[in-house]
Enzyme design. Structure first.
Site, PDB file in Angstrom:
ATOM      1  NE  ARG A  92      12.735  -5.106   6.685  1.00 39.25           N
ATOM      2  CZ  ARG A  92      11.841  -4.152   6.463  1.00 39.25           C
ATOM      3  NH1 ARG A  92      12.199  -2.894   6.428  1.00 39.25           N
ATOM      4  NH2 ARG A  92      10.564  -4.462   6.262  1.00 39.25           N
ATOM      5  NE  ARG A 152      10.209  -6.743   2.693  1.00 38.82           N
ATOM      6  CZ  ARG A 152       9.219  -5.967   3.125  1.00 38.82           C
ATOM      7  NH1 ARG A 152       8.561  -5.200   2.274  1.00 38.82           N
ATOM      8  NH2 ARG A 152       8.886  -5.957   4.414  1.00 38.82           N
ATOM      9  NE  ARG A 209      -0.370   2.619  12.273  1.00 40.02           N
ATOM     10  CZ  ARG A 209       0.320   1.893  11.409  1.00 40.02           C
ATOM     11  NH1 ARG A 209      -0.069   0.659  11.155  1.00 40.02           N
ATOM     12  NH2 ARG A 209       1.379   2.381  10.795  1.00 40.02           N
ATOM     13  CE  LYS A 221      -0.893  -0.321   5.014  1.00 33.71           C
ATOM     14  NZ  LYS A 221      -0.136  -1.581   5.191  1.00 33.71           N
ATOM     15  NE  ARG A 269       5.302  -6.681  10.022  1.00 30.84           N
ATOM     16  CZ  ARG A 269       5.924  -6.467   8.856  1.00 30.84           C
ATOM     17  NH1 ARG A 269       6.853  -7.323   8.434  1.00 30.84           N
ATOM     18  NH2 ARG A 269       5.610  -5.424   8.122  1.00 30.84           N
TER      19      ARG A 269
END
Length: 209
Positions: free
Chosen positions: A153, A122, A88, A13, A164
């Site tokens: 990461r 990633r 949020r 996004k 998450r």
């Protein structure tokens, strides 16, 4: 148009918002950018936010809303904007409705399975931060810009990604129902190619060029 972008971590996004803003010539506004700008400008709300952050606490909704209100009053927002990363929660959405009219909410939908695969695949350069996809690297393990060895990461590891996503479903996903009831929600398939998602968003906004 005043637009909100929704979507789980890894849905793209932020990158899509940046591109759509360029096409529509409106600013992309993120909570982090607003907080940093308010703190740097030493506004009243910025100083309040800094006090909470310095104490290691979350900035309360009331303070965030005041910062958002100040930012949306800037001249570059007169013709519209894209809010990325805010609201949020439903509580924040209700508070936002009291200070701004939102014309469209774009929900970039991607399955949890696809997101875990996308994010855990990633890699980033530890020096310049450039992102790479394992699927597209073809076995290459170094950054094309500076030759540094790419790393994964911690927040891109599968177990962290799942955590998450759990937080997203609990806290942020209810916004989908909220804006669906408001009649402003536009859902696009975020599992398509990047270009196809961009086209789908522009179509959903009635802004195809």
């Amino acid at each position: 148009m005043n637009i909100i972008f929704l979507g789980p971590p890894g849905a793209g996004k932020g990158t899509q918002a940046q591109l759509i803003c360029q096409k529509l010539n409106i600013p992309q506004i993120s909570t982090g950018d607003m907080l940093r700008a308010a703190i740097a400008a030493q506004t009243d709300t910025g100083l309040k936010a800094k006090a909470y952050m310095d104490a290691g606490q979350l900035v309360p909704d009331a303070v965030v809303i005041d910062i958002v209100k100040d930012r949306l009053a800037d001249a570059d927002c007169y013709n519209g904007y894209i809010l990325d990363g805010f609201p949020r929660t439903v509580e924040q959405a209700k508070a936002l409705a009291a200070i701004a009219t939102i014309h469209a909410v774009v929900n970039i939908a991607v399955s949890d399975e696809a997101l875990v695969k996308r994010l855990s695949g990633r890699r980033v350069c530890p020096v310049c931060g450039a992102p790479y996809s394992v699927e597209k690297l073809g076995g290459v393990t170094t950054c094309t810009k500076d030759g540094e060895t790419l790393i994964q990461r911690d927040d891109d590891k599968p177990e962290t990604v799942l955590g998450r996503l759990t937080v997203y479903h609990q806290k942020t996903a209810p916004l989908i129902d909220f804006y669906q009831q408001e009649g402003t929600l536009r859902t696009v398939d975020g599992s398509q190619s990047f270009e196809a998602v961009t086209d789908a968003i522009l179509t959903a906004l009635g802004a195809q060029q």
